[in-house]
Design an enzyme around this catalytic site. Structure first.
Site, short mmCIF file in Angstrom:
data_model
loop_
_atom_site.label_atom_id
_atom_site.label_comp_id
_atom_site.label_asym_id
_atom_site.label_seq_id
_atom_site.Cartn_x
_atom_site.Cartn_y
_atom_site.Cartn_z
N THR A 56 -1.85 3.98 2.86
CA THR A 56 -2.54 4.64 1.74
C THR A 56 -2.81 6.11 2.04
OG1 THR A 56 -3.52 2.54 1.11
CG2 THR A 56 -4.53 4.52 0.19
N ASP B 45 -8.27 -5.28 1.83
CA ASP B 45 -6.93 -5.84 1.98
C ASP B 45 -6.74 -6.56 3.31
OD1 ASP B 45 -3.79 -5.72 1.58
OD2 ASP B 45 -4.20 -4.78 3.52
N HIS C 50 -2.88 -2.66 -5.15
CA HIS C 50 -2.24 -3.95 -5.46
C HIS C 50 -3.28 -5.05 -5.45
CE1 HIS C 50 -2.65 -5.00 -1.24
NE2 HIS C 50 -2.15 -3.82 -0.93
N SER D 108 0.83 -1.21 0.00
CA SER D 108 0.00 0.00 0.00
C SER D 108 0.86 1.26 0.00
CB SER D 108 -0.93 0.01 1.21
OG SER D 108 -1.87 -1.01 1.08
N GLU E 26 -10.57 5.84 1.05
CA GLU E 26 -10.05 4.47 0.97
C GLU E 26 -10.93 3.48 1.73
OE1 GLU E 26 -6.12 1.84 2.15
OE2 GLU E 26 -6.81 3.40 3.51
ZN LIG Z 1 -1.99 -5.66 2.63
#
Ligand SMILES: [Zn+2]
Length: 444
Positions: free
Chosen positions: A133, A312, A355, A79, A307
């Site tokens: 992030t 994640d 990602h 991130s 975000e």
């Molecule tokens: Zn992660």
């Protein structure tokens, strides 16, 4: 290879369209597979998320480089590197926040450029506002885990943290940098990183107050703050905010059981449910609405990054319901921005990712189970979800043997709608998003 990495690729070919404001969503760990899992479960085979209806779409290459030799690409990012690529247009090494690999040179971010041009700015996240992030848009530091003063001294969370101590000429931890950032709206978790004394013994919360921030800790505080338009720091949890959904009875993916006789025991199917521990915290949708309300009156527009962080974090835990619920939260927050855009068509909306992640939809039973007499099953952890249509969807996590699941190196999707969105097409690099937004806001 070297030229490819260091030469900015211009995104050209469209007449310049200027946006007054930008809302940039980041679905942390979102790739086509994570989206498909959530869409299948939430909306069924005919479903589509609102951002999947956007006219302009692209795939973005995720690139990061070795810290020891920034000429060499790595093909799985995190991130920090992904956030820095989007925020600052620079391919850096994993763990770095808006600084160059190898040298540590700080690089200006979209949020800073927007502020410099007189626009208002905002950050909304379901993680700590100090997490990688959001930090990539506001802070500049060598290590993403240098979140608060206690990460710097006496035992650094990352060996690079002490380099950024104020005593050594640095800007301090991420929380210390956020406290004096001047970002108009900061909403998320991470109270614990602010409720600490800095090097001079002054609490970071006090530093933020002295810099003009109104600090709120719950939805009531957020509502009460609606009347004033000054800078706000909303910290609705100590760290990452709780997720909206969990598996029934806490069910997650688990390793497949096989009997001594070689018979594969199918994991018990389950559904997702609302997280009873979510509490009264504001949802991502509510925080996005609040941020847009505060920024709406900005005389020259704004830059807002939103975000959904725990797609994640729940994928790391092998928790499909956690990640599905947070993807739903992303979609709901995007809907708020789309409604805003209907009233303010000079707003560019982007939905991007930093990602790829671990989960995959796999056949259950194995496509080869009928042909082979020996047991056939995924080697990692598997969850079987009961679908809307009354069927089952098997989700496999197989990137690590024991601890947390890993990121993966796939390209990630980008969706765009509004002025400047036409530049989002084909195969781009994550770092092109920086140039697309910079051009759309005429920040060049
Ligand atoms: Zn992660």
């Amino acid at each position: 290879m070297l030229a490819l990495l260091v030469t900015p690729r211009l995104v050209t070919g469209q007449a310049a369209e200027t946006a007054r404001s930008v809302v940039l969503f980041v679905g942390d760990g979102v790739d086509d597979h994570q989206l498909t899992i959530a869409r299948n479960y939430l909306l069924g085979a005919d479903g589509v998320f609102v951002f999947e209806t956007f006219e302009h779409q692209a795939a973005a290459k995720v690139l990061t480089v070795l810290e020891a030799d920034p000429r060499v690409p790595e093909y799985v990012g995190d991130s920090a590197s992904g956030g820095t690529a989007i925020a600052a247009g620079v391919v850096t090494s994993r763990g770095r926040i808006a600084t160059r690999a190898g040298t540590g040179e700080p690089v200006p971010t979209l949020l800073e450029l927007a502020a410099g041009a007189g626009k208002r700015t905002g950050i909304v996240t379901t993680s700590s506002v100090t997490d990688a992030t959001p930090a990539s848009f506001v802070a500049h530091i060598g290590g993403r885990f240098c979140e608060g003063p206690s990460d710097m001294l006496p035992t650094p969370t990352d060996p690079r943290c002490p380099d950024d101590l104020k005593a050594r000429g640095g800007a301090g931890s991420i929380a210390e940098q956020l406290a004096v950032s001047g970002v108009d709206v900061l909403l998320g978790g991470g109270y614990e990183h602010f409720d600490q004394p800095d090097e001079a013994g002054v609490s970071v919360l006090r530093r933020a107050r002295e810099a003009g921030y109104r600090i709120v800790r719950g939805p009531a505080g957020l509502r009460e703050a609606e009347g004033d338009s000054g800078p706000i720091l909303g910290l609705f949890g100590d760290g990452t905010l709780p997720v909206e959904w969990v598996g029934e009875g806490g069910s997650r993916a688990r390793p497949v059981q096989v009997t001594a006789a070689g018979q594969v025991i199918a994991p018990e199917p389950f559904r997702c449910m609302e997280n009873p521990d979510f509490g009264s915290r504001p949802t991502l949708e509510a925080m996005t609405r609040s941020a847009l309300t505060r920024l709406e009156s900005a005389p020259t527009g704004f830059f807002l990054m939103v975000e959904s962080a725990s797609i994640d974090k729940q994928a790391h835990r092998g928790d499909p319901c956690g990640q599905i619920g947070e993807t739903r939260a992303l979609d709901q927050a995007v809907r708020v921005a789309v409604a805003f855009q209907e009233r303010h068509p000079d707003t560019l909306i982007l939905v991007a990712s930093d990602h790829g992640h671990a989960a995959q939809i796999v056949p259950w039973p194995s496509l080869f189970a009928m042909r082979r007499s020996d047991a056939q099953y995924p080697p990692g952890k598997v969850a079987r979800l009961r679908t809307l249509e009354g069927g089952l969807m098997a989700v496999s996590y197989g990137t690590n043997t024991h601890y947390l699941e890993e990121h993966t190196g796939t390209q990630v999707p980008v969706y765009a709608q509004g002025p400047g969105a036409a530049a989002v097409r084909g195969l781009i690099r994550q770092s092109d998003l920086f140039r697309i937004v910079r051009r759309a806001l005429a920040l060049e």
